[in-house]
Design an enzyme around this catalytic site. Structure first.
Site, PDB file in Angstrom:
ATOM      1  N   ASP A 192      -4.885   3.590  -1.816  1.00  0.00           N
ATOM      2  CA  ASP A 192      -5.974   3.907  -0.890  1.00  0.00           C
ATOM      3  C   ASP A 192      -6.527   5.303  -1.151  1.00  0.00           C
ATOM      4  O   ASP A 192      -5.835   6.299  -0.926  1.00  0.00           O
ATOM      5  CB  ASP A 192      -5.450   3.843   0.548  1.00  0.00           C
ATOM      6  CG  ASP A 192      -5.141   2.418   0.970  1.00  0.00           C
ATOM      7  OD1 ASP A 192      -6.062   1.584   0.927  1.00  0.00           O
ATOM      8  OD2 ASP A 192      -3.981   2.136   1.323  1.00  0.00           O
ATOM      9  N   MET A 201     -12.238   4.294  -0.241  1.00  0.00           N
ATOM     10  CA  MET A 201     -12.879   4.530   1.055  1.00  0.00           C
ATOM     11  C   MET A 201     -13.607   5.858   0.936  1.00  0.00           C
ATOM     12  O   MET A 201     -13.232   6.876   1.526  1.00  0.00           O
ATOM     13  CB  MET A 201     -11.802   4.552   2.153  1.00  0.00           C
ATOM     14  CG  MET A 201     -11.299   3.151   2.479  1.00  0.00           C
ATOM     15  SD  MET A 201      -9.685   3.139   3.257  1.00  0.00           S
ATOM     16  CE  MET A 201      -8.661   3.187   1.796  1.00  0.00           C
ATOM     17  N   HIS A 240      -1.280  -1.354  -4.244  1.00  0.00           N
ATOM     18  CA  HIS A 240      -2.525  -1.023  -3.541  1.00  0.00           C
ATOM     19  C   HIS A 240      -2.590   0.488  -3.303  1.00  0.00           C
ATOM     20  O   HIS A 240      -1.676   1.085  -2.729  1.00  0.00           O
ATOM     21  CB  HIS A 240      -2.561  -1.782  -2.211  1.00  0.00           C
ATOM     22  CG  HIS A 240      -3.838  -1.662  -1.457  1.00  0.00           C
ATOM     23  ND1 HIS A 240      -4.942  -2.454  -1.708  1.00  0.00           N
ATOM     24  CD2 HIS A 240      -4.201  -0.832  -0.447  1.00  0.00           C
ATOM     25  CE1 HIS A 240      -5.918  -2.127  -0.883  1.00  0.00           C
ATOM     26  NE2 HIS A 240      -5.502  -1.138  -0.109  1.00  0.00           N
ATOM     27  N   MET A 244     -11.235  -5.916   5.829  1.00  0.00           N
ATOM     28  CA  MET A 244     -10.452  -4.911   6.568  1.00  0.00           C
ATOM     29  C   MET A 244     -10.101  -5.485   7.939  1.00  0.00           C
ATOM     30  O   MET A 244     -10.980  -5.856   8.718  1.00  0.00           O
ATOM     31  CB  MET A 244     -11.269  -3.626   6.760  1.00  0.00           C
ATOM     32  CG  MET A 244     -11.409  -2.777   5.516  1.00  0.00           C
ATOM     33  SD  MET A 244      -9.872  -2.401   4.650  1.00  0.00           S
ATOM     34  CE  MET A 244      -8.941  -1.521   5.908  1.00  0.00           C
ATOM     35  N   HIS A 297      -8.459   0.911  -3.750  1.00  0.00           N
ATOM     36  CA  HIS A 297      -9.360   0.697  -2.612  1.00  0.00           C
ATOM     37  C   HIS A 297     -10.048   2.019  -2.297  1.00  0.00           C
ATOM     38  O   HIS A 297      -9.428   2.937  -1.771  1.00  0.00           O
ATOM     39  CB  HIS A 297      -8.499   0.188  -1.434  1.00  0.00           C
ATOM     40  CG  HIS A 297      -9.244   0.004  -0.159  1.00  0.00           C
ATOM     41  ND1 HIS A 297      -8.596  -0.188   1.053  1.00  0.00           N
ATOM     42  CD2 HIS A 297     -10.570  -0.045   0.129  1.00  0.00           C
ATOM     43  CE1 HIS A 297      -9.489  -0.325   2.014  1.00  0.00           C
ATOM     44  NE2 HIS A 297     -10.702  -0.235   1.480  1.00  0.00           N
ATOM     45  N   ASP A 317      -6.397  -6.471   4.574  1.00  0.00           N
ATOM     46  CA  ASP A 317      -5.779  -5.135   4.572  1.00  0.00           C
ATOM     47  C   ASP A 317      -5.817  -4.523   5.971  1.00  0.00           C
ATOM     48  O   ASP A 317      -6.891  -4.298   6.525  1.00  0.00           O
ATOM     49  CB  ASP A 317      -6.570  -4.266   3.571  1.00  0.00           C
ATOM     50  CG  ASP A 317      -6.012  -2.870   3.397  1.00  0.00           C
ATOM     51  OD1 ASP A 317      -4.925  -2.577   3.917  1.00  0.00           O
ATOM     52  OD2 ASP A 317      -6.689  -2.072   2.702  1.00  0.00           O
ATOM     53  N   SER A 320       0.845  -1.193   0.000  1.00  0.00           N
ATOM     54  CA  SER A 320       0.000   0.000   0.000  1.00  0.00           C
ATOM     55  C   SER A 320       0.881   1.243   0.000  1.00  0.00           C
ATOM     56  O   SER A 320       1.664   1.458   0.938  1.00  0.00           O
ATOM     57  CB  SER A 320      -0.897   0.005   1.238  1.00  0.00           C
ATOM     58  OG  SER A 320      -1.414   1.304   1.423  1.00  0.00           O
ATOM     59  N   MET A 362      -9.189   8.065  -0.023  1.00  0.00           N
ATOM     60  CA  MET A 362     -10.031   8.435   1.129  1.00  0.00           C
ATOM     61  C   MET A 362     -10.627   9.813   0.908  1.00  0.00           C
ATOM     62  O   MET A 362      -9.958  10.704   0.359  1.00  0.00           O
ATOM     63  CB  MET A 362      -9.185   8.457   2.400  1.00  0.00           C
ATOM     64  CG  MET A 362      -8.453   7.147   2.667  1.00  0.00           C
ATOM     65  SD  MET A 362      -7.616   7.189   4.241  1.00  0.00           S
ATOM     66  CE  MET A 362      -6.660   5.660   4.134  1.00  0.00           C
TER      67      MET A 362
HETATM   68  C1  DX5 Z   1      -6.163   1.583   5.744  1.00  0.00           C
HETATM   69  C2  DX5 Z   1      -5.770   1.244   4.332  1.00  0.00           C
HETATM   70  C3  DX5 Z   1      -4.649   0.288   4.224  1.00  0.00           C
HETATM   71  C4  DX5 Z   1      -3.368   0.760   4.844  1.00  0.00           C
HETATM   72  C5  DX5 Z   1      -2.705  -0.436   5.417  1.00  0.00           C
HETATM   73  O1  DX5 Z   1      -7.345   2.271   5.755  1.00  0.00           O
HETATM   74  O2  DX5 Z   1      -6.853   0.686   3.623  1.00  0.00           O
HETATM   75  O3  DX5 Z   1      -4.428  -0.132   2.885  1.00  0.00           O
HETATM   76  O4  DX5 Z   1      -2.493   1.382   3.938  1.00  0.00           O
HETATM   77  O5  DX5 Z   1      -1.596  -0.010   6.108  1.00  0.00           O
HETATM   78  P1  DX5 Z   1      -0.843  -0.908   7.173  1.00  0.00           P
HETATM   79  O6  DX5 Z   1      -0.327  -2.116   6.450  1.00  0.00           O
HETATM   80  O7  DX5 Z   1       0.246   0.010   7.624  1.00  0.00           O
HETATM   81  O8  DX5 Z   1      -1.821  -1.257   8.243  1.00  0.00           O
HETATM   82 ZN    ZN Z   2      -6.402  -0.308   1.630  1.00  0.00          ZN
END
Ligand code: DX5
Ligand code: ZN
Length: 218
Positions: free
Chosen positions: A35, A68, A33, A137, A66, A175, A8, A37
């Site tokens: 993310d 969010m 990956h 998650m 991903h 994740d 990620s 948000m």
């Molecule tokens: C959290 C994200 C993850 C995050 C994971 O909301 O969806 O993808 O980057 O990070 P680690 O591996 O540090 O928990």
């Molecule tokens: Zn993620």
């Protein structure tokens, strides 16, 4: 099937993302990956289409995006155009999940559905056939570097059972808080793809960190 590793970039160096993507290109990582948000579905903001599009120019591995964000249906085409190969939406963010999944696939992407830690697996019973990936998650989404939630093993096993029972082809991704201490048990529970941010990008030997997640001994 050999499991996959999806680093990620949430934990990567944002001042030098081109270098980070090129590092992932030459590494043993399988997917990248990403993310997204919106400061609404989760209490944090990251990045959107322009940055993903720029990163895509340098990437040689699939983009596992991903989302969010609330109402992801507003932006599916934009994510396709920005370079998403796999597009995952949250169960909790979609009133019309079936329609969203069909639209993602019609745009030529693989469709994933993610479950927050409190959301039970059985809610996927009527969508599991339509999706390519279930993202469990194992932390509350929003931030990297959080502690792994132990109940996630059980949810991965339940997802595996649902997939087998219904003869679905969906893959299982996990994740949040994934590291060398829990990776083997996650694979053993049924995970096909391990996402890891902090464990990889926070390491002083990132290649070795990826290899540790990849070459698990049982
Ligand atoms: C959290 C994200 C993850 C995050 C994971 O909301 O969806 O993808 O980057 O990070 P680690 O591996 O540090 O928990
Ligand atoms: Zn993620």
């Amino acid at each position: 099937m050999q499991h996959l590793i999806a680093p990620s970039i949430l934990s990567a160096d944002f001042t030098n993302l081109e270098k980070e993507i090129k590092f992932l290109n030459q590494s043993e990582a399988d997917w990248i990956h990403i993310d997204v948000m919106d400061g609404h579905f989760v209490p944090n903001l990251t990045f959107g289409f322009p940055i993903i599009k720029q990163l895509k120019k340098h990437a040689e591995k699939p983009f596992d995006v991903h989302l969010m964000i609330t109402q992801p249906e507003r932006y599916l085409k934009e994510f396709k155009n920005a370079g998403a190969d796999i597009l995952t939406v949250h169960y909790e963010a979609c009133s019309h999940l079936h329609r969203v999944v069909q639209e993602i696939k019609a745009l030529g992407m693989k469709a994933g559905v993610s479950l927050n830690p409190h959301t039970p697996v059985h809610l996927l019973e009527n969508i599991i056939h339509d999706i390519d990936l279930v993202l469990i998650m194992s932390v509350n989404p929003g931030f990297g570097g959080q502690a792994f939630i132990e109940n996630s093993y059980k949810k991965i096993q339940q997802t595996k059972e649902l997939i087998q029972k219904t003869k679905s082809n969906a893959m299982i991704e996990v994740d949040g808080g994934v590291d060398a201490s829990n990776a083997a048990k996650l694979i053993d529970s049924g995970a096909d793809i391990l996402v890891a941010g902090n464990f990889i990008f926070g390491s002083n030997n990132r290649d070795q960190a990826i290899m540790q997640l990849k070459q698990l001994k049982f």
